[in-house]
Every structure is written in structure tokens, then in C-alpha cells.
Design a protein around this motif. Structure first.
Motif, PDB file in Angstrom:
ATOM      1  N   LEU A 153       6.763   0.037  -5.538  1.00 35.97           N
ATOM      2  CA  LEU A 153       7.940  -0.755  -5.902  1.00 35.97           C
ATOM      3  C   LEU A 153       8.130  -1.975  -5.010  1.00 35.97           C
ATOM      4  O   LEU A 153       8.652  -2.995  -5.466  1.00 35.97           O
ATOM      5  CB  LEU A 153       9.203   0.110  -5.840  1.00 35.97           C
ATOM      6  N   ALA A 154       7.738  -1.890  -3.753  1.00 38.26           N
ATOM      7  CA  ALA A 154       7.895  -3.029  -2.848  1.00 38.26           C
ATOM      8  C   ALA A 154       7.032  -4.189  -3.352  1.00 38.26           C
ATOM      9  O   ALA A 154       5.826  -4.030  -3.535  1.00 38.26           O
ATOM     10  CB  ALA A 154       7.484  -2.644  -1.431  1.00 38.26           C
ATOM     11  N   PRO A 155       7.613  -5.370  -3.568  1.00 41.93           N
ATOM     12  CA  PRO A 155       6.832  -6.494  -4.089  1.00 41.93           C
ATOM     13  C   PRO A 155       6.099  -7.281  -3.007  1.00 41.93           C
ATOM     14  O   PRO A 155       5.269  -8.124  -3.318  1.00 41.93           O
ATOM     15  CB  PRO A 155       7.893  -7.365  -4.758  1.00 41.93           C
ATOM     16  N   ILE A 156       6.415  -7.002  -1.741  1.00 40.71           N
ATOM     17  CA  ILE A 156       5.807  -7.707  -0.617  1.00 40.71           C
ATOM     18  C   ILE A 156       6.263  -6.996   0.657  1.00 40.71           C
ATOM     19  O   ILE A 156       7.191  -6.193   0.615  1.00 40.71           O
ATOM     20  CB  ILE A 156       6.231  -9.202  -0.590  1.00 40.71           C
ATOM     21  N   GLY A 157       5.625  -7.306   1.767  1.00 50.09           N
ATOM     22  CA  GLY A 157       6.144  -6.809   3.041  1.00 50.09           C
ATOM     23  C   GLY A 157       5.145  -6.039   3.859  1.00 50.09           C
ATOM     24  O   GLY A 157       4.077  -5.636   3.392  1.00 50.09           O
ATOM     25  N   GLY A 158       5.506  -5.850   5.134  1.00 53.80           N
ATOM     26  CA  GLY A 158       4.696  -5.070   6.044  1.00 53.80           C
ATOM     27  C   GLY A 158       5.580  -4.422   7.079  1.00 53.80           C
ATOM     28  O   GLY A 158       6.782  -4.721   7.175  1.00 53.80           O
ATOM     29  N   TYR A 159       5.017  -3.504   7.865  1.00 53.89           N
ATOM     30  CA  TYR A 159       5.802  -2.818   8.885  1.00 53.89           C
ATOM     31  C   TYR A 159       5.007  -2.709  10.173  1.00 53.89           C
ATOM     32  O   TYR A 159       3.771  -2.687  10.174  1.00 53.89           O
ATOM     33  CB  TYR A 159       6.220  -1.414   8.408  1.00 53.89           C
TER      34      TYR A 159
ATOM     35  N   LEU B 208      12.636  -1.812  -1.528  1.00 51.31           N
ATOM     36  CA  LEU B 208      12.028  -1.354  -0.287  1.00 51.31           C
ATOM     37  C   LEU B 208      12.492   0.054   0.074  1.00 51.31           C
ATOM     38  O   LEU B 208      11.692   0.879   0.534  1.00 51.31           O
ATOM     39  CB  LEU B 208      12.336  -2.330   0.856  1.00 51.31           C
ATOM     40  N   PHE B 209      13.772   0.335  -0.132  1.00 55.73           N
ATOM     41  CA  PHE B 209      14.275   1.684   0.124  1.00 55.73           C
ATOM     42  C   PHE B 209      13.699   2.685  -0.876  1.00 55.73           C
ATOM     43  O   PHE B 209      13.183   3.741  -0.493  1.00 55.73           O
ATOM     44  CB  PHE B 209      15.802   1.713   0.037  1.00 55.73           C
ATOM     45  N   GLN B 210      13.798   2.368  -2.155  1.00 60.42           N
ATOM     46  CA  GLN B 210      13.362   3.325  -3.171  1.00 60.42           C
ATOM     47  C   GLN B 210      11.851   3.523  -3.135  1.00 60.42           C
ATOM     48  O   GLN B 210      11.353   4.641  -3.319  1.00 60.42           O
ATOM     49  CB  GLN B 210      13.794   2.855  -4.567  1.00 60.42           C
ATOM     50  N   GLY B 211      11.102   2.459  -2.872  1.00 58.71           N
ATOM     51  CA  GLY B 211       9.661   2.593  -2.765  1.00 58.71           C
ATOM     52  C   GLY B 211       9.260   3.526  -1.635  1.00 58.71           C
ATOM     53  O   GLY B 211       8.362   4.356  -1.792  1.00 58.71           O
ATOM     54  N   PHE B 212       9.931   3.383  -0.486  1.00 51.91           N
ATOM     55  CA  PHE B 212       9.618   4.258   0.651  1.00 51.91           C
ATOM     56  C   PHE B 212       9.988   5.700   0.335  1.00 51.91           C
ATOM     57  O   PHE B 212       9.272   6.632   0.728  1.00 51.91           O
ATOM     58  CB  PHE B 212      10.377   3.767   1.884  1.00 51.91           C
TER      59      PHE B 212
ATOM     60  N   LYS C 166       0.874  -1.172   0.000  1.00 54.03           N
ATOM     61  CA  LYS C 166       0.000   0.000   0.000  1.00 54.03           C
ATOM     62  C   LYS C 166       0.919   1.232   0.000  1.00 54.03           C
ATOM     63  O   LYS C 166       2.012   1.182  -0.576  1.00 54.03           O
ATOM     64  CB  LYS C 166      -0.956  -0.060   1.189  1.00 54.03           C
ATOM     65  N   ASN C 167       0.531   2.304   0.641  1.00 50.76           N
ATOM     66  CA  ASN C 167       1.232   3.588   0.502  1.00 50.76           C
ATOM     67  C   ASN C 167       2.742   3.533   0.694  1.00 50.76           C
ATOM     68  O   ASN C 167       3.493   4.058  -0.143  1.00 50.76           O
ATOM     69  CB  ASN C 167       0.649   4.619   1.486  1.00 50.76           C
ATOM     70  N   PRO C 168       3.266   2.950   1.788  1.00 54.75           N
ATOM     71  CA  PRO C 168       4.701   3.125   2.064  1.00 54.75           C
ATOM     72  C   PRO C 168       5.628   2.373   1.121  1.00 54.75           C
ATOM     73  O   PRO C 168       6.828   2.659   1.097  1.00 54.75           O
ATOM     74  CB  PRO C 168       4.858   2.625   3.505  1.00 54.75           C
ATOM     75  N   GLY C 169       5.094   1.441   0.342  1.00 54.89           N
ATOM     76  CA  GLY C 169       5.939   0.731  -0.618  1.00 54.89           C
ATOM     77  C   GLY C 169       6.140   1.493  -1.903  1.00 54.89           C
ATOM     78  O   GLY C 169       6.978   1.111  -2.739  1.00 54.89           O
ATOM     79  N   GLY C 170       5.377   2.572  -2.096  1.00 53.14           N
ATOM     80  CA  GLY C 170       5.557   3.411  -3.275  1.00 53.14           C
ATOM     81  C   GLY C 170       5.345   2.709  -4.595  1.00 53.14           C
ATOM     82  O   GLY C 170       5.766   3.208  -5.645  1.00 53.14           O
TER      83      GLY C 170
ATOM     84  N   SER D  14      -2.603  -2.429  -3.609  1.00 51.87           N
ATOM     85  CA  SER D  14      -3.688  -1.459  -3.695  1.00 51.87           C
ATOM     86  C   SER D  14      -3.204  -0.021  -3.649  1.00 51.87           C
ATOM     87  O   SER D  14      -4.015   0.902  -3.559  1.00 51.87           O
ATOM     88  CB  SER D  14      -4.734  -1.716  -2.602  1.00 51.87           C
ATOM     89  N   ILE D  15      -1.891   0.219  -3.736  1.00 53.33           N
ATOM     90  CA  ILE D  15      -1.422   1.563  -4.049  1.00 53.33           C
ATOM     91  C   ILE D  15      -1.434   1.738  -5.570  1.00 53.33           C
ATOM     92  O   ILE D  15      -1.413   2.847  -6.085  1.00 53.33           O
ATOM     93  CB  ILE D  15      -0.009   1.843  -3.474  1.00 53.33           C
ATOM     94  N   GLU D  16      -1.500   0.622  -6.293  1.00 59.01           N
ATOM     95  CA  GLU D  16      -1.716   0.688  -7.728  1.00 59.01           C
ATOM     96  C   GLU D  16      -3.212   0.828  -7.974  1.00 59.01           C
ATOM     97  O   GLU D  16      -4.038   0.595  -7.095  1.00 59.01           O
ATOM     98  CB  GLU D  16      -1.149  -0.555  -8.407  1.00 59.01           C
TER      99      GLU D  16
END
Length: 427
Positions: free
Chosen positions: A238-244, A278-282, A232-236, A376-378
Motif C-alpha cells: 500500500l505504501a506508494p513510496i518511502g524508506g525506513y 503507510l500505517f495500513q501497509g505496515f 518492499k515488505n514493510p509497505g504491505g 517489488s513486494i508486488e
């Protein structure tokens, strides 16, 4: 070019007329994005992010400098003591499950003061029975429904907080409900009230869809944990998976032990070469979120002008990227989602149909032609097939793509005979 995508001139011109009155709204969104971009940049620079952070790790992932710095960047942006940011977290529901199960023990009670949680979390809690739910492990649940105007029932919340209330969960976004999404200020007042009743209670905020929409985050107003998804939002985008999970060190440490194993915590978890994304997406997230916000405002102004109820409405301030549009029928939901799907860069030829998705009681229709499955940021739109037949639109990696998606959804409504071209007058 829009005609080559299948848009009629009438739909395009109607969209341009609506867009002409949104200049000041878009300027406000851009100002928030500029502030949040500077905040993220400052965190990158403070933590001396460099090329070594992008190296892949495998196996146990010991001594992963990039993973450690990414988590510190998140902690600094969210102004928390610690952060857990991992590709091993598969989605937002998983991140919330980790946070809840790590910080609730048998005999504790979980309280939701904002009504029922999002559909997929109901099985996690045990509202709908499921193997391995919190209820199976002896965690009880209580909720306080919202007042009829969508605001908090403070008297009922005070009565509901008891000696066993260990953790309070606040869902920032509306989910599949036509209630308001809550501002950071409103969440802060609710947190202060709850902690005034029981000072040692923990508060977790489901921050999905809300990151970088405002200048502050729920962690700035007293939340012990803020939780979200990287697709969603914080992956920009580009992040293909993950959570925080960002929050107090005590809470985040427990989350790390639950995600990996007691005694291991944050020391393990290979990045598998995902660090650059993950860095660039954020880093891109504030501007990507701004584009999605513009799309949501545009959608509300398009559909409200045609008589469809919208939450939030066309003039309201925004606290997440989701736009709910009550379309009134199954046929209209299908037409809307067909337009979003046809506007996608991936799977544009696919026709979305309602189906029985895992974790939902009702059939759900989903339109998404995304580079990352479920991102769903796309550009996407979805909703359960139930009254008031509301579709939930969100995302768009660029404003222009979000705009195209909304115009295409209207085009499909026209083609289905649900909106006539005679209605497409200059508002």
C-alpha cells in the motif's frame, strides 16, 4: 479460470502436484506471519494510533502526530531506540545512502564482510566512480569476499577490521548474486564477531526483502541500524513510496540531519496525506510477506523439479522473499519474465525486454505490472543478462497471485520450447 488466463491443463496439473507436498512448509510460514502480526498490532495499540494520525500535513510538516507515531511504531516493532520513516526517502538505495553518508566521515573506512554489495550501492560507495560517492568525500572501502560455500571468512574479516573501520555493512539478501541470503541468527553471530574485534564499530544491515520473514529482525541481534524500503515488505503493497532506518538514537538522529538538514532533523517533512497508506501497509505487511514467501517456495519446488538450480533450494529455510532460479540462457530469462508480466494486473499486455538501466553494468530485464512503480513486494521478476542467467523472482500481494505468476512463467517456458510438456510429470 486458469485456462482463461492462458494456462494449459498440463502446466496447472503439474503445479497442483508440486503444491500438494508443501502443506507443512506453508503452515510454518503462516505461524511466523501470525506471530509478526501480533507484534505489529501490539505496537499500534501501545502507541494509541487513532484517526488523528491519518491527517495530512504540508509544507514544513511541523507537529505531525501521525509521522511521530508511525516512527515510534516502527521503533517498537524493530526493538530500537529510534526510527526514521519518511516518504521523502525514495527507495532502498536512497535509505542506505542516507544511513551511510550520515554516519561516515572523511577518513573513515566502510567494510563489507559479505562480498560486493548490490549493484546500485556500488556507485554510492564509489566502487564504480560516480559524482557525490562516498569515495569523493574521502571515505575508503574494503570488502571481504565470502568463502566458496557462501559462508563468512572470519579470519579475513578479523584482518580487515582496522583502526579506521567505522562502519560495517551487511546485506541480508542475495541481491543479484547466487549466494545465500542470511538468517537473523547468522547475522547476529557476524555482528558479535565484528564487535568483538572492534567494540565501537557500527553495524548497518540492509534489511531489504527480509522484514517479517522470521520472528526476529537484525536489530534484535546487535545491529546499530536496519534499513529498508517501504515499497518492499514493510509497505504491505500500500505504501506508494518511502524508506525506513531503525536503530540507535545517535545513528538515527544523524540520518535525520542528513535527510533534511543539520539542525532540522526529524522536525520537518510533511506526510502529504500518505499516513493511512503507510500505517495500513505496515499493519498488513506480515500477511503480505507470507504470501510472497509461499510464492518463493512454490517457485523453487517447480523449477528445481525441472532441473534448474535454485537459491535457496526447494527444501531450505527462508530468510528473505527472493527466489533465484538459474535458467542458463538469455532466452529462458526472457520467457520467464514474459510469464510474470502476463500474470500482472497492470501492464499485462507489455512485453519485457532487457535494457541498460541506470546503476547497472549489464542489461537488466524486469517484469512488473505493479500498482506502485518498482514495488517489488508486488509480483515481479528481474535479473542482469549475465551468466548464470539467473532470474530473481519475488513478491505477490496475495499467495494466489504469486502462484499464478509462477505457473504463467512456466507456461511461457513451455511455449518457447525450453520445457517440454513431457517433462511435466508428477514429481
Amino acid at each position: 479460470m486458469y485456462e482463461t488466463l492462458g494456462l494449459s491443463r498440463a502446466v496447472y496439473e503439474y503445479g497442483e502436484a508440486v503444491l500438494a507436498r508443501l502443506t507443512s512448509r506453508f503452515a510454518d510460514i503462516d505461524a511466523a506471519a501470525e506471530y509478526n502480526q501480533a507484534k505489529v498490532l501490539a505496537a499500534f495499540q501501545k502507541n494509541r494510533v487513532d484517526a488523528a494520525c491519518f491527517a495530512a500535513t504540508t509544507g514544513y510538516g511541523y507537529n505531525d502526530v501521525g509521522r511521530e507515531k508511525l516512527e515510534q511504531v516502527y521503533a517498537d516493532v524493530f526493538h530500537t531506540e529510534a526510527a526514521l520513516v519518511r516518504p521523502q526517502i525514495t527507495c532502498g538505495t536512497h535509505a542506505l545512502t542516507v544511513a551511510l553518508s550520515a554516519n561516515l566521515l572523511p577518513g573513515d573506512e566502510l567494510l563489507s564482510p559479505v562480498g560486493a554489495p548490490y549493484d546500485t550501492l556500488q556507485e554510492v560507495i564509489g566502487i564504480r566512480p560516480s559524482p557525490c560517492s562516498l569515495a569523493e568525500y574521502g571515505v575508503t572501502y574494503r570488502q571481504v569476499d565470502l568463502l566458496s560455500d557462501g559462508t563468512f571468512d572470519y579470519d579475513a574479516i578479523r584482518s580487515a577490521i582496522g583502526s579506521r573501520t567505522k562502519l560495517i555493512t551487511i546485506q541480508r539478501s542475495k541481491g543479484y548474486a547466487t549466494r545465500p541470503s542470511y538468517s537473523v541468527e547468522e547475522i547476529g553471530k557476524l555482528i558479535a564477531f565484528c564487535k568483538g574485534v572492534k567494540p565501537d564499530v557500527l553495524v548497518m544491515v540492509d534489511n531489504c526483502y527480509g522484514e517479517f520473514v522470521e520472528l526476529a529482525e537484525p536489530s534484535d541481534v546487535g545491529a546499530d541500524m536496519v534499513v529498508g524500503s517501504l515499497i518492499k515488505n514493510p509497505g504491505g503493497g500500500l505504501a506508494p513510496i518511502g524508506g525506513y532506518i531503525c536503530g540507535t538514537k545517535v545513528c538515527v538522529d544523524r540520518c535525520a540531519y542528513r535527510l533534511s538538514a543539520p539542525g532540522l532533523g526529524q522536525e520537518v517533512g510533511a506526510n502529504l496525506g500518505l499516513m493511512p497508506a503507510l500505517f495500513q501497509g505496515f499493519f498488513l505487511a506480515p500477511t503480505v510477506t507470507a504470501g510472497a514467501l509461499k510464492g518463493a517456495v512454490f517457485a523453487a519446488n517447480i523449477y528445481e523439479s525441472l532441473g534448474y538450480p535454485c537459491v535457496p533450494d526447494a527444501a531450505e529455510d527462508r530468510h528473505d522473499i527472493i527466489q533465484a532460479v538459474s535458467l542458463g540462457s538469455r532466452e529462458a530469462m526472457v520467457a520467464f519474465c514474459k510469464g510474470i508480466q502476463q500474470a500482472a494486473p497492470v501492464d499485462s499486455y507489455v512485453t519485457p525486454e532487457p535494457w541498460a538501466m541506470p546503476g547497472y553494468d549489464d542489461d537488466v530485464i524486469m517484469a512488473a505490472g505493479a500498482f506502485v512503480q518498482g514495488s517489488s513486494i508486488e509480483l515481479s521478476a528481474d535479473g542482469p543478462i549475465r551468466s548464470p542467467y539467473a532470474v530473481y523472482f519475488q513478491g505477490g500481494l496475495t499467495w494466489y497471485h504469486a502462484k499464478t505468476g509462477i505457473l504463467m512463467s512456466l507456461q511461457k517456458m513451455v511455449e518457447a520450447g525450453l520445457v517440454s510438456e513431457s517433462q511435466l510429470q508428477v514429481p
